[in-house]
Design an enzyme around this catalytic site. Structure first.
Site, short mmCIF file in Angstrom:
data_model
loop_
_atom_site.label_atom_id
_atom_site.label_comp_id
_atom_site.label_asym_id
_atom_site.label_seq_id
_atom_site.Cartn_x
_atom_site.Cartn_y
_atom_site.Cartn_z
N HIS A 593 0.82 -1.39 -0.11
CA HIS A 593 -0.02 0.00 -0.05
C HIS A 593 0.88 1.39 0.13
O HIS A 593 0.35 2.32 0.27
CB HIS A 593 -0.91 0.19 1.20
N LYS A 817 -9.41 12.51 7.06
CA LYS A 817 -8.34 11.61 6.87
C LYS A 817 -7.16 11.92 7.74
O LYS A 817 -6.96 12.67 8.45
CB LYS A 817 -7.91 11.35 5.37
N ARG A 818 -6.34 10.94 7.67
CA ARG A 818 -5.05 10.93 8.50
C ARG A 818 -4.32 12.08 8.18
O ARG A 818 -4.10 12.40 6.95
CB ARG A 818 -4.32 9.67 8.40
N LYS A 823 -1.04 14.66 2.29
CA LYS A 823 -2.45 14.64 2.05
C LYS A 823 -2.99 16.08 2.01
O LYS A 823 -4.06 16.30 1.81
CB LYS A 823 -3.22 13.71 3.18
N THR A 928 -9.31 5.06 -0.25
CA THR A 928 -10.74 4.59 -0.36
C THR A 928 -11.76 5.54 0.41
O THR A 928 -12.91 5.40 0.00
CB THR A 928 -10.97 3.35 0.35
N LYS A 932 -16.18 6.42 -0.51
CA LYS A 932 -17.34 6.31 0.32
C LYS A 932 -18.26 7.51 0.24
O LYS A 932 -19.67 7.47 0.21
CB LYS A 932 -16.91 6.26 1.74
#
Length: 1081
Positions: A593, A817-818, A823, A928, A932
């Site tokens: 990943h 998200k983290r 990010k 992912t 969602k």
């Protein structure tokens, strides 16, 4: 009557296959004894016979559609035994059939029962396929209690029937037969699922499981009821235990069926599973949500309120952990024979607490009140070794290595049932907890060293206390390695133990016996003599593992499994090294990943040699001491500190290496694993990650689920998400638009006005909001109120959590998200600062044209990641400035959601209008989170990274807001360094933070330094202009209702491709080579 026999299962005469459900465990009984018993849910494989011996008693099932004009007659002739009548009537009920009347006649030991049956509409059953399915179910119920012969027959009236034959009992076992019949007659059916039965079960658990009065308990106690003050911290769960009882029924049946049919099994090894709450998901997958809701309502409780009492299981963090949970759900739903393995963390990752805008980490005491979904297996324990020395010993003239450990720990199993949707299959997730070795405790107590005994216990239990221990120092690195090895050692011991139990008598099999077993799996192997298996028993058994077992490594955390299985096969099973390595290469597959080499896991050689000395020896046999090979391909990384590259080890061993998106695989081939791809191109595949629509639509957004089912005309999309594409057929239907519009209301449904004091108010919908009970579940609302209530629930949560009131007419703009630099939450915050700066400089006329925004950010920063923690602090500092500015009012709000988890996601995602996915292109392997939001009709604002590239292919670039540099452009931009030009807006925003406009000037200095020209590795500056353009496009679309609705519908319609069901099916067919194994009724 013409008889045509067909074989279902023919065991080799020389073998003894134990019956897992038989009360007689001795193999001496098995060859000559068949014990009949009654059960509605267990089907024993039947031994086929071609002969029609007079010694064999017969039972038959015949369909008669000529006797009655208004019903179909099923004539069942069977040996009379306790409970069979209830079993047969239950089969009819489960199949949705109604028994109008019935007659019974006796013929010696047999009875003839005639049931007159109608379908759910009260009509006669005439469809041949339906009749055949009913006959099969009845045949299983009548014949599922022994080994016999099943034959298809036709009566004189040409009515199709099923004849069941069974060998008679041997003489002299009448007493045992009576006991067996009595035992199984008491277990001849399932727990009932009607509201009255559910109420009795819940109240029984209240009184008998947790010892509380059934006449006095509140909402919390209905779900989670304490025992007594003397047992503080020990809680059991009445409602949950009632649901778990039903899970266990299916769970036992599934694994008994796997044992009998012996399919090739998948063992899914992942260090984390972020399961979320289990109650709602379980009752939906079991198909009994409405029954529970009605049962609880009659008791004065709301199911949704009780479900909120459940906490999240702290077994993972972020996308990888939630992906593992989705994949387990899909494995169960698609009927694949699989087990999951992980760790039972005492405290999880950590509980995020925000104090004055700073993140603080606290233990997540999620197990303080117990976990009703797990079953502790105190008898399933394995010894895990650490430290010590390796000695050479002579055994039968050969040298063997023996590991003499310096420390041992016990691994105790905790099982968690994972139900599938629309199937009886219920899989097992086995989690390991570390406990001290009894040997150490005994020695310490015998010598009076009680303190040392306590220290040993604490040291052992620390292994499974926390997910991802901080590894910035040697002790943290050692603990993390200990944790990983503890996990893989216990799991592999369990897997091999189960394998040896099932195949204990295969040592003298003829070639055809093993070849038949190989044919049962998708993978084909040579006959035994070609494999050189004229060897001792353990060699035969170990080669059979290749045909019956697939081991999957979910990222590099379980990669020590490779070294461990080599140790077990070589040291304990005494295989040759080459044979053991060949087996390992065939059973392991690996999914990475990670995008970049810097993120791949490494273990210092010295640490590995100290903690696991035997494993380092096994690795050296494979890698040798040839340090002249290309350093980037070596399992050993050279340097001042030598490291074992776990990804390289996994690639060398695994027969398949998987990426998690098309872009990810391309990156692996071109950069990260380029040399390996050139050497073994056939190894590399990709399966784009997915999420389960059952959790993220059915559980999280039930009214959207109802709307989709209405317009598709079926609920089949819940198991087959590809059917969601059918929504495209209605994308221009005005009626569908109207219902979807009310699911996703835009500001055109209400006029934003300013009162005389300058406060911004939603004019019309505020009164509507006051009329709706925000605690009421969307499941009980019409489709016209769903989105409004979803946003209201989220707004209420925000107010309760932060004290900030938000406008329901604003666009809910979400990034959860983290927290990580790649990010780019910092890019989002800079965009919010720019928006705030613009609003402060607008006149009132321009302000009236602004789309209100509620910006929501959530996620955790790793405890040792200082830059990520500063991003969280900056978010809070900016929020404090904006949210308290009366000039801005409801035009802009910024909220940080602390301790973001699955349950919070189920609240946030249905209420979101826009979702941001801002990773620098080439850094997100899949992603992912976007899937969602996509399933819920939320529009995406994203870079072309990870799975977003495939989302663009599926829904079209016109239906989301794209921005930023492409993957192929990132490297060129970085090369420009200090010559790179950035927009003036970016420079202004950066200067505002540097100058202390939001306070904490010195604290944010190092954060600002990371994005200065020449240091901006993640390209926030170069992408900022494009990002603002995408935000402006989102504003424009939001005030054009028809455009927004169409984009929303097409987003949901294209989300089926990103179901984890599709991912798992691809893995099963292309990597694991496993077939579905559906547990029968």
């Amino acid at each position: 009557m013409q008889i045509c026999s067909f074989p279902l299962f023919t065991p080799t005469p020389s073998l003894s296959f134990p019956n897992p459900l038989s009360p007689f465990h001795s193999s001496a009984h098995f060859s000559s004894l068949s014990v009949p018993y009654t059960t509605a849910r267990r089907s024993i494989p039947l031994q086929a016979s071609a002969s029609d011996s007079a010694k064999v008693s017969t039972s038959s099932i015949v369909v008669d559609n000529s006797t009655a004009a208004d019903s179909t007659a099923f004539v069942i002739r069977a040996r009379n035994r306790i409970g069979l009548l209830q079993v047969i009537t239950r089969v009819f009920k489960v199949l949705g059939l109604t028994v109008d009347r019935a007659t019974v006649e006796f013929e010696g030991d047999f009875f003839v029962k005639k049931f007159f049956v109608t379908d759910s509409h009260g009509n006669k059953i005439e469809d041949c396929d339906s009749l055949e399915r009913i006959k099969r179910a009845l045949a299983e119920a009548v014949g599922g209690d022994g080994y016999g012969t099943v034959s298809v027959a036709r009566s004189a009236a040409a009515n199709p029937g099923v004849v069941v034959r069974r060998p008679g009992l041997v003489e002299g076992v009448g007493e045992r037969r009576a006991k067996a019949e009595r035992m199984f007659s008491l277990m001849d059916g399932f727990l009932k699922n009607d509201p009255l039965s559910l109420q009795k079960d819940i109240l029984n658990h209240v009184e008998y499981t947790v010892a509380r009065s059934r006449f006095s308990f509140d909402d919390f106690e209905a779900y989670q009821i304490g025992l007594s003050e003397m047992e503080e911290g020990k809680r059991d769960f009445a409602l949950s235990h009632s649901v778990r009882d039903r899970l266990i029924e299916r769970w036992h049946d599934t694994h008994s069926y796997f044992k009998r049919t012996k399919p090739k099994r998948l063992y899914f090894l992942s260090l984390e599973f972020l399961m979320g709450r289990s109650l709602s998901n379980s009752v939906i997958n079991l198909g009994i949500q409405d029954q529970y809701a009605e049962a609880l309502s009659q008791l004065g409780f709301e199911f949704e309120v009780l479900a909120e009492q459940e906490g999240d299981a702290a077994l993972g963090n972020g996308g990888l952990a939630r992906l593992s949970a989705c994949q387990m759900d899909s494995l169960a739903t698609l009927d694949y024979p699989a087990w999951g393995y992980g760790l039972r963390y005492e405290y999880g990752l950590f509980r995020q607490v925000i104090v004055d805008g700073y993140q603080h980490e606290q233990p997540d005491y999620w197990l303080n009140f117990g976990n009703p979904w797990e079953i502790e297996r105190i008898h399933v324990t394995y010894e895990v070794k650490f430290y010590g020395t390796v000695e050479e010993v002579d055994m039968n003239g050969e040298k063997h290595h023996v590991w003499v450990p310096g420390e041992t720990v016990e691994a105790v199993a905790y099982d968690n049932p994972i139900p599938g949707y629309g199937t009886r299959n219920t899989l097992n997730l086995r989690l390991w907890a570390a406990k001290p070795s009894n040997q150490f405790d005994l020695e310490a107590y015998n010598t009076g060293d009680y303190i040392n005994s306590v220290v040993n216990r604490q040291r052992a239990e620390t292994i499974s206390n926390v997910l991802y221990p901080d590894d910035r120092n040697h002790q943290g690195k050692e603990l993390r390695l200990k944790q990983q090895y503890f996990f893989v050692s216990a799991s592999l011991q369990d897997i091999i133990r189960r394998f040896k139990e099932a195949h204990d008598n295969f040592d003298e099999l003829p070639d055809k016996g093993v070849f038949r077993l190989s044919q049962c799996s998708v993978m084909q192997y040579s006959p035994l003599q070609q494999l050189g298996l004229a060897c001792p028993r353990n060699v035969v058994s170990r080669y059979l593992i290749v045909a019956t077992v697939a081991l999957h490594l979910n990222d590099t955390h379980p990669s020590l499994s490779i070294a461990e299985i080599m140790r077990i096969l070589v040291d304990e099973e005494h295989l040759g090294w080459n044979k053991a390595w060949d087996i390992a290469c065939k059973v392991f597959s690996f999914t990475t990943h990670t995008m970049v080499a810097e993120g791949l896991e490494k273990i210092p050689v010295d640490l590995l040699g100290s903690l696991l000395p035997r494993h380092l020896q096994e690795l050296k046999k494979k890698i040798g001491l040839d340090y002249n090979r290309l350093s980037r391909m070596s399992i050993v990384e050279e340097g001042a500190v030598k490291n074992i590259r776990m990804a390289n080890l996994s690639i060398v061993c695994a027969h398949i290496v998987n990426g998690v998106s098309k872009l990810h695989l391309d990156t692996l081939k071109m950069t990260t694993f380029k040399d390996f791809c050139e050497l073994w191109p056939e190894k590399f595949q990709y399966k784009t990650n997915g999420v389960t629509q059952r959790r993220w639509i059915v559980v999280s957004n039930p009214s959207l689920c109802a709307l989709i089912s209405k317009w598709l005309g079926t609920e089949a999309w819940i198991r087959n998400a590809d059917l969601l594409t059918g929504l495209r057929d209605h994308v221009d239907n005005p009626d569908f638009h109207q219902e979807w519009k009310m699911l996703n209301p835009t500001p055109s449904d209400a006029v934003i006005v300013v009162d005389v004091e300058g406060d911004w108010l939603p004019h019309r919908q505020q009164s509507v909001a006051q009329q709706i009970n925000p605690k009421l579940s969307p499941r009980y609302l019409g489709p016209f109120q769903v989105k409004k209530v979803n946003k209201m629930r989220l707004a209420e949560y925000i107010e309760a959590m932060s004290g900030v009131k938000v406008s329901l007419d604003a666009m809910f703009d979400v990034q959860v998200k983290r927290i990580h630099e790649y990010k780019r939450q910092l890019l989002n915050i800079f965009g919010i600062i720019h928006r705030y700066d613009c609003l402060k400089n607008m006149d009132k006329n321009d302000l009236r044209k602004v789309v209100p925004r509620v910006c929501i950010i959530g996620g955790k920063a790793a405890p040792g990641y200082e830059i990520a923690k500063k991003i969280i602090k900056l978010c809070h500092s900016v929020a404090e400035k904006i949210n308290n500015d009366s000039d801005i009012g409801d035009l802009l709000k910024l909220v940080f959601i602390p301790d973001y988890n699955v349950s919070v996601a189920e609240l946030v995602i249905p209420g979101a209008d826009l979702s941001q996915h801002l990773s620098t292109a080439g850094h997100e392997a899949s992603g992912t989170g976007s899937m969602k939001f996509l399933m819920n009709g939320c529009l995406l604002l994203a870079t072309a990274d990870g799975s977003t590239v495939e989302i663009i292919e599926e829904i079209g670039s016109d239906n989301l807001f794209l921005f930023g540099a492409k993957v192929q452009e990132v490297a060129e931009l970085r090369k420009k360094g200090s010559t790179l030009k950035v927009p003036l807006q970016f420079a202004r925003v950066l200067r505002m933070v540097r100058d202390g406009y939001f306070g904490y000037k010195d604290y944010f200095k190092s954060l600002c330094d990371t994005v200065e020209i020449g240091r901006d590795f993640y390209l926030l500056g170069p992408d900022f202009g494009s990002y603002l353009e995408a935000q402006a496009a989102a504003d424009k679309a939001f005030v054009e209702p028809e455009k927004w609705i169409k984009m929303s519908i097409l987003s949901a319609a294209g989300s089926g491709r990103f179901s984890s069901d599709r991912t798992i099916q691809e893995y099963a067919e292309r990597t694991w080579k496993i077939d579905p194994c559906r547990c029968p009724l």
